[in-house]
Scaffold this motif. Sequence first.
Motif, PDB file in Angstrom:
ATOM      1  N   THR A 139       0.873  -1.161   0.000  1.00 28.00           N
ATOM      2  CA  THR A 139       0.000   0.000   0.000  1.00 28.00           C
ATOM      3  C   THR A 139       0.913   1.215   0.000  1.00 28.00           C
ATOM      4  N   THR A 140       1.030   1.848  -1.150  1.00 30.30           N
ATOM      5  CA  THR A 140       1.934   2.991  -1.291  1.00 30.30           C
ATOM      6  C   THR A 140       1.399   4.211  -0.569  1.00 30.30           C
ATOM      7  N   ASN A 141       0.085   4.416  -0.641  1.00 26.84           N
ATOM      8  CA  ASN A 141      -0.501   5.609  -0.053  1.00 26.84           C
ATOM      9  C   ASN A 141      -0.578   5.470   1.463  1.00 26.84           C
ATOM     10  N   ILE A 142       0.236   6.237   2.157  1.00 30.89           N
ATOM     11  CA  ILE A 142       0.224   6.227   3.621  1.00 30.89           C
ATOM     12  C   ILE A 142      -0.212   7.601   4.124  1.00 30.89           C
ATOM     13  N   ASP A 143      -0.660   7.637   5.357  1.00 26.28           N
ATOM     14  CA  ASP A 143      -0.972   8.890   6.030  1.00 26.28           C
ATOM     15  C   ASP A 143       0.081   9.057   7.122  1.00 26.28           C
ATOM     16  N   PRO A 144       0.993  10.029   6.985  1.00 21.54           N
ATOM     17  CA  PRO A 144       2.050  10.187   7.995  1.00 21.54           C
ATOM     18  C   PRO A 144       1.515  10.428   9.411  1.00 21.54           C
ATOM     19  N   LYS A 145       0.235  10.796   9.507  1.00 21.50           N
ATOM     20  CA  LYS A 145      -0.365  10.999  10.831  1.00 21.50           C
ATOM     21  C   LYS A 145      -0.955   9.702  11.390  1.00 21.50           C
ATOM     22  N   ALA A 146      -0.905   8.629  10.588  1.00 22.65           N
ATOM     23  CA  ALA A 146      -1.390   7.312  11.033  1.00 22.65           C
ATOM     24  C   ALA A 146      -0.171   6.451  11.326  1.00 22.65           C
TER      25      ALA A 146
ATOM     26  N   ARG B 208       2.404   4.408  14.575  1.00 20.76           N
ATOM     27  CA  ARG B 208       2.575   3.870  15.926  1.00 20.76           C
ATOM     28  C   ARG B 208       4.036   3.492  16.099  1.00 20.76           C
ATOM     29  N   ILE B 209       4.513   3.640  17.315  1.00 19.06           N
ATOM     30  CA  ILE B 209       5.827   3.114  17.662  1.00 19.06           C
ATOM     31  C   ILE B 209       5.576   1.880  18.508  1.00 19.06           C
ATOM     32  N   ILE B 210       6.067   0.752  18.024  1.00 23.90           N
ATOM     33  CA  ILE B 210       5.898  -0.532  18.703  1.00 23.90           C
ATOM     34  C   ILE B 210       7.287  -1.146  18.852  1.00 23.90           C
ATOM     35  N   GLU B 211       7.645  -1.480  20.085  1.00 25.63           N
ATOM     36  CA  GLU B 211       8.969  -2.037  20.378  1.00 25.63           C
ATOM     37  C   GLU B 211      10.077  -1.165  19.786  1.00 25.63           C
ATOM     38  N   ASP B 212       9.936   0.136  19.966  1.00 23.16           N
ATOM     39  CA  ASP B 212      10.909   1.142  19.540  1.00 23.16           C
ATOM     40  C   ASP B 212      11.128   1.181  18.017  1.00 23.16           C
ATOM     41  N   LYS B 213      10.109   0.769  17.256  1.00 24.28           N
ATOM     42  CA  LYS B 213      10.151   0.817  15.792  1.00 24.28           C
ATOM     43  C   LYS B 213       8.947   1.613  15.309  1.00 24.28           C
ATOM     44  N   LEU B 214       9.169   2.436  14.280  1.00 21.69           N
ATOM     45  CA  LEU B 214       8.111   3.266  13.700  1.00 21.69           C
ATOM     46  C   LEU B 214       7.388   2.506  12.595  1.00 21.69           C
ATOM     47  N   TYR B 215       6.062   2.460  12.696  1.00 23.98           N
ATOM     48  CA  TYR B 215       5.214   1.827  11.684  1.00 23.98           C
ATOM     49  C   TYR B 215       4.238   2.868  11.160  1.00 23.98           C
ATOM     50  N   LEU B 216       4.144   2.988   9.842  1.00 24.56           N
ATOM     51  CA  LEU B 216       3.192   3.894   9.212  1.00 24.56           C
ATOM     52  C   LEU B 216       2.064   3.086   8.592  1.00 24.56           C
ATOM     53  N   SER B 217       0.892   3.715   8.491  1.00 18.33           N
ATOM     54  CA  SER B 217      -0.277   3.044   7.924  1.00 18.33           C
ATOM     55  C   SER B 217      -1.014   3.997   6.992  1.00 18.33           C
ATOM     56  N   TYR B 218      -2.003   3.464   6.286  1.00 18.36           N
ATOM     57  CA  TYR B 218      -2.765   4.290   5.349  1.00 18.36           C
ATOM     58  C   TYR B 218      -3.850   5.114   6.033  1.00 18.36           C
ATOM     59  N   ASP B 219      -4.273   4.713   7.245  1.00 19.58           N
ATOM     60  CA  ASP B 219      -5.239   5.522   7.998  1.00 19.58           C
ATOM     61  C   ASP B 219      -5.126   5.196   9.490  1.00 19.58           C
ATOM     62  N   PRO B 220      -5.717   6.044  10.350  1.00 20.37           N
ATOM     63  CA  PRO B 220      -5.602   5.828  11.798  1.00 20.37           C
ATOM     64  C   PRO B 220      -6.160   4.488  12.267  1.00 20.37           C
ATOM     65  N   GLY B 221      -7.214   3.986  11.639  1.00 23.78           N
ATOM     66  CA  GLY B 221      -7.776   2.694  12.035  1.00 23.78           C
ATOM     67  C   GLY B 221      -6.788   1.561  11.825  1.00 23.78           C
ATOM     68  N   ALA B 222      -6.078   1.611  10.709  1.00 18.00           N
ATOM     69  CA  ALA B 222      -5.068   0.576  10.441  1.00 18.00           C
ATOM     70  C   ALA B 222      -3.922   0.689  11.440  1.00 18.00           C
ATOM     71  N   ALA B 223      -3.544   1.911  11.802  1.00 19.78           N
ATOM     72  CA  ALA B 223      -2.484   2.102  12.798  1.00 19.78           C
ATOM     73  C   ALA B 223      -2.926   1.545  14.153  1.00 19.78           C
ATOM     74  N   ASP B 224      -4.183   1.801  14.535  1.00 17.14           N
ATOM     75  CA  ASP B 224      -4.712   1.243  15.783  1.00 17.14           C
ATOM     76  C   ASP B 224      -4.703  -0.283  15.750  1.00 17.14           C
ATOM     77  N   GLY B 225      -4.994  -0.839  14.579  1.00 19.51           N
ATOM     78  CA  GLY B 225      -5.028  -2.289  14.430  1.00 19.51           C
ATOM     79  C   GLY B 225      -3.690  -2.947  14.723  1.00 19.51           C
ATOM     80  N   LEU B 226      -2.603  -2.222  14.465  1.00 20.78           N
ATOM     81  CA  LEU B 226      -1.271  -2.774  14.751  1.00 20.78           C
ATOM     82  C   LEU B 226      -1.071  -2.963  16.256  1.00 20.78           C
TER      83      LEU B 226
END
Length: 167
Positions: free
Chosen positions: A105-112, A114-132
């Motif tokens: 998924t190329t289209n990401i939202d930089p505002k979506a 999460r940092i998990i185990e000191d690693k940055l993860y980007l997602s396409y929307d806030p719901g997907a980021a919450d899902g992580l």
Amino acid sequence: MSRYPITGAITATAVLFAFASPGLAGEPVNTGYFGDVAIKGYDPVAYFTENKAVEGSPEFSYRWLGATWQFASAEHRDQFIKEPTRYAPQYGGYCADGVSFGTVTTNIDPKAWRIIEDKLYLSYDPGAADGLVKNPNKVVDSRKHWSEVEQTLLTEKASINWTKPSP
């Protein structure tokens, strides 16, 4: 026939390795559909130091892995230069949720994010980021699928005919 067949073969082999070997070519970086700016110009260091998405500036930029990374300050840029793999998003800034399914998924939202185990993860929307965060298996699955997704990205990049203009 080429006058220097071995030189041609060496050049072809070098190009092939540059695209096929992740260790040599580096991880593919998501720069969106146009341009060469990573994570839509957002500052990767700010996610860690300010706990929020902050737009970077071309004034404070750095080239790494074939992309331009932008930062909100010279201090953030310098921190990134010292430890780019600490601050760069996982999966080259491609959507971690998409990677968890083995897709790109190329289209990401930089505002979506999460940092998990000191690693940055980007997602396409806030719901997907919450899902992580809500479903830790997504992070595990994304780690499992990344090498396959990465190879797909590198193969696509290698298949582009850079000498022929687009239609």
